[in-house]
Design a protein around this motif. Structure first.
Motif, PDB file in Angstrom:
ATOM      1  N   VAL A   9      42.258  85.127  33.272  1.00  0.00           N
ATOM      2  CA  VAL A   9      42.889  83.819  33.058  1.00  0.00           C
ATOM      3  C   VAL A   9      42.031  82.985  32.111  1.00  0.00           C
ATOM      4  O   VAL A   9      42.554  82.316  31.208  1.00  0.00           O
ATOM      5  CB  VAL A   9      43.115  83.095  34.412  1.00  0.00           C
ATOM      6  CG1 VAL A   9      43.536  81.654  34.195  1.00  0.00           C
ATOM      7  CG2 VAL A   9      44.160  83.831  35.232  1.00  0.00           C
ATOM      8  N   ALA A  10      40.720  83.027  32.271  1.00  0.00           N
ATOM      9  CA  ALA A  10      39.824  82.280  31.394  1.00  0.00           C
ATOM     10  C   ALA A  10      39.921  82.801  29.963  1.00  0.00           C
ATOM     11  O   ALA A  10      39.991  82.018  28.998  1.00  0.00           O
ATOM     12  CB  ALA A  10      38.397  82.367  31.913  1.00  0.00           C
ATOM     13  N   LEU A  11      39.928  84.118  29.805  1.00  0.00           N
ATOM     14  CA  LEU A  11      40.057  84.696  28.465  1.00  0.00           C
ATOM     15  C   LEU A  11      41.414  84.366  27.843  1.00  0.00           C
ATOM     16  O   LEU A  11      41.521  84.094  26.647  1.00  0.00           O
ATOM     17  CB  LEU A  11      39.845  86.209  28.510  1.00  0.00           C
ATOM     18  CG  LEU A  11      38.398  86.665  28.749  1.00  0.00           C
ATOM     19  CD1 LEU A  11      38.339  88.187  28.910  1.00  0.00           C
ATOM     20  CD2 LEU A  11      37.503  86.220  27.616  1.00  0.00           C
ATOM     21  N   ALA A  12      42.462  84.379  28.656  1.00  0.00           N
ATOM     22  CA  ALA A  12      43.795  84.019  28.162  1.00  0.00           C
ATOM     23  C   ALA A  12      43.811  82.552  27.721  1.00  0.00           C
ATOM     24  O   ALA A  12      44.397  82.207  26.686  1.00  0.00           O
ATOM     25  CB  ALA A  12      44.844  84.275  29.229  1.00  0.00           C
ATOM     26  N   GLY A  13      43.158  81.697  28.507  1.00  0.00           N
ATOM     27  CA  GLY A  13      43.072  80.281  28.138  1.00  0.00           C
ATOM     28  C   GLY A  13      42.300  80.096  26.835  1.00  0.00           C
ATOM     29  O   GLY A  13      42.714  79.308  25.967  1.00  0.00           O
ATOM     30  N   ILE A  14      41.203  80.812  26.686  1.00  0.00           N
ATOM     31  CA  ILE A  14      40.428  80.731  25.441  1.00  0.00           C
ATOM     32  C   ILE A  14      41.261  81.231  24.265  1.00  0.00           C
ATOM     33  O   ILE A  14      41.273  80.633  23.186  1.00  0.00           O
ATOM     34  CB  ILE A  14      39.105  81.515  25.585  1.00  0.00           C
ATOM     35  CG1 ILE A  14      38.184  80.796  26.565  1.00  0.00           C
ATOM     36  CG2 ILE A  14      38.422  81.690  24.243  1.00  0.00           C
ATOM     37  CD1 ILE A  14      36.938  81.595  26.942  1.00  0.00           C
ATOM     38  N   ALA A  15      41.973  82.352  24.478  1.00  0.00           N
ATOM     39  CA  ALA A  15      42.819  82.894  23.417  1.00  0.00           C
ATOM     40  C   ALA A  15      43.914  81.912  23.023  1.00  0.00           C
ATOM     41  O   ALA A  15      44.195  81.716  21.834  1.00  0.00           O
ATOM     42  CB  ALA A  15      43.417  84.221  23.858  1.00  0.00           C
ATOM     43  N   LEU A  16      44.532  81.273  24.001  1.00  0.00           N
ATOM     44  CA  LEU A  16      45.575  80.287  23.705  1.00  0.00           C
ATOM     45  C   LEU A  16      44.999  79.082  22.968  1.00  0.00           C
ATOM     46  O   LEU A  16      45.615  78.556  22.041  1.00  0.00           O
ATOM     47  CB  LEU A  16      46.272  79.841  24.990  1.00  0.00           C
ATOM     48  CG  LEU A  16      47.238  80.853  25.610  1.00  0.00           C
ATOM     49  CD1 LEU A  16      47.743  80.346  26.951  1.00  0.00           C
ATOM     50  CD2 LEU A  16      48.392  81.120  24.672  1.00  0.00           C
ATOM     51  N   LEU A  18      42.310  79.059  21.049  1.00  0.00           N
ATOM     52  CA  LEU A  18      41.997  79.495  19.684  1.00  0.00           C
ATOM     53  C   LEU A  18      43.266  79.609  18.840  1.00  0.00           C
ATOM     54  O   LEU A  18      43.280  79.204  17.670  1.00  0.00           O
ATOM     55  CB  LEU A  18      41.265  80.834  19.699  1.00  0.00           C
ATOM     56  CG  LEU A  18      39.773  80.771  20.008  1.00  0.00           C
ATOM     57  CD1 LEU A  18      39.201  82.179  20.144  1.00  0.00           C
ATOM     58  CD2 LEU A  18      39.041  80.018  18.920  1.00  0.00           C
ATOM     59  N   THR A  19      44.319  80.136  19.435  1.00  0.00           N
ATOM     60  CA  THR A  19      45.591  80.251  18.717  1.00  0.00           C
ATOM     61  C   THR A  19      46.123  78.862  18.344  1.00  0.00           C
ATOM     62  O   THR A  19      46.547  78.644  17.209  1.00  0.00           O
ATOM     63  CB  THR A  19      46.616  80.997  19.577  1.00  0.00           C
ATOM     64  OG1 THR A  19      46.067  82.267  19.950  1.00  0.00           O
ATOM     65  CG2 THR A  19      47.914  81.205  18.826  1.00  0.00           C
ATOM     66  N   ALA A  20      46.078  77.938  19.280  1.00  0.00           N
ATOM     67  CA  ALA A  20      46.543  76.573  19.008  1.00  0.00           C
ATOM     68  C   ALA A  20      45.692  75.933  17.921  1.00  0.00           C
ATOM     69  O   ALA A  20      46.211  75.270  17.017  1.00  0.00           O
ATOM     70  CB  ALA A  20      46.505  75.742  20.286  1.00  0.00           C
ATOM     71  N   PHE A  21      44.384  76.125  17.988  1.00  0.00           N
ATOM     72  CA  PHE A  21      43.486  75.570  16.980  1.00  0.00           C
ATOM     73  C   PHE A  21      43.810  76.137  15.594  1.00  0.00           C
ATOM     74  O   PHE A  21      43.866  75.407  14.611  1.00  0.00           O
ATOM     75  CB  PHE A  21      42.023  75.858  17.354  1.00  0.00           C
ATOM     76  CG  PHE A  21      41.046  75.406  16.320  1.00  0.00           C
ATOM     77  CD1 PHE A  21      40.768  74.063  16.147  1.00  0.00           C
ATOM     78  CD2 PHE A  21      40.409  76.333  15.498  1.00  0.00           C
ATOM     79  CE1 PHE A  21      39.866  73.643  15.182  1.00  0.00           C
ATOM     80  CE2 PHE A  21      39.512  75.922  14.538  1.00  0.00           C
ATOM     81  CZ  PHE A  21      39.236  74.581  14.374  1.00  0.00           C
ATOM     82  N   LEU A  26      46.194  75.663  10.292  1.00  0.00           N
ATOM     83  CA  LEU A  26      47.152  76.139   9.300  1.00  0.00           C
ATOM     84  C   LEU A  26      48.114  75.028   8.878  1.00  0.00           C
ATOM     85  O   LEU A  26      48.408  74.866   7.692  1.00  0.00           O
ATOM     86  CB  LEU A  26      47.938  77.322   9.873  1.00  0.00           C
ATOM     87  CG  LEU A  26      48.977  77.946   8.949  1.00  0.00           C
ATOM     88  CD1 LEU A  26      48.310  78.640   7.778  1.00  0.00           C
ATOM     89  CD2 LEU A  26      49.839  78.922   9.718  1.00  0.00           C
ATOM     90  N   VAL A  27      48.585  74.256   9.838  1.00  0.00           N
ATOM     91  CA  VAL A  27      49.487  73.149   9.525  1.00  0.00           C
ATOM     92  C   VAL A  27      48.781  72.119   8.655  1.00  0.00           C
ATOM     93  O   VAL A  27      49.354  71.595   7.689  1.00  0.00           O
ATOM     94  CB  VAL A  27      50.039  72.511  10.830  1.00  0.00           C
ATOM     95  CG1 VAL A  27      50.729  71.187  10.549  1.00  0.00           C
ATOM     96  CG2 VAL A  27      50.984  73.471  11.519  1.00  0.00           C
ATOM     97  N   LEU A  28      47.528  71.835   8.966  1.00  0.00           N
ATOM     98  CA  LEU A  28      46.783  70.875   8.152  1.00  0.00           C
ATOM     99  C   LEU A  28      46.583  71.380   6.734  1.00  0.00           C
ATOM    100  O   LEU A  28      46.732  70.622   5.765  1.00  0.00           O
ATOM    101  CB  LEU A  28      45.431  70.572   8.802  1.00  0.00           C
ATOM    102  CG  LEU A  28      45.466  69.704  10.047  1.00  0.00           C
ATOM    103  CD1 LEU A  28      44.067  69.586  10.648  1.00  0.00           C
ATOM    104  CD2 LEU A  28      46.003  68.326   9.717  1.00  0.00           C
ATOM    105  N   VAL A  29      46.253  72.646   6.602  1.00  0.00           N
ATOM    106  CA  VAL A  29      46.052  73.208   5.262  1.00  0.00           C
ATOM    107  C   VAL A  29      47.362  73.200   4.477  1.00  0.00           C
ATOM    108  O   VAL A  29      47.394  72.807   3.308  1.00  0.00           O
ATOM    109  CB  VAL A  29      45.468  74.637   5.360  1.00  0.00           C
ATOM    110  CG1 VAL A  29      45.522  75.349   4.026  1.00  0.00           C
ATOM    111  CG2 VAL A  29      44.037  74.584   5.865  1.00  0.00           C
TER     112      VAL A  29
END
Length: 90
Positions: A9-16, A18-21, A26-29
């Motif tokens: 769950v912690a790794l999934a949260g970190i992955a999510l 990172l994906t959101a970041f 990407l949107v900013l660029v």
């Protein structure tokens, strides 16, 4: 077993996160890359609007003299009609 679930769950949260970041980055660029065309488009539209307003102003300036003359003629005609109406009454 609980430790494994917590880690997953912690790794999934970190992955999510990172994906959101990365999506935000990407949107900013992309937004920054769109800034120049949008700025040019706004400048172009404001230039077109300014030209239209200048043409409108030129048209009103051209109409001002004939309208002024027409108003003077109408005043003269009104005065002449009133004078002739007074003369007919007498």
């Amino acid at each position: 077993m609980k430790k494994t679930i917590k880690r997953v769950v912690a790794l999934a949260g970190i992955a999510l996160n990172l994906t959101a970041f990365l999506i935000v980055l990407l949107v900013l660029v992309k937004g920054w890359n769109l800034r120049t065309p949008l700025k040019e488009g706004v400048a172009l539209l404001s230039g077109v609007a300014e030209q239209a307003l200048q043409r409108l102003e030129e048209g009103t300036v051209r109409l001002r003299a004939p309208l002024g003359k027409a108003l003077v003629l109408l005043d003269q005609l009104d005065a002449a009609c009133r004078n002739s109406a007074i003369a007919l009454r007498e």
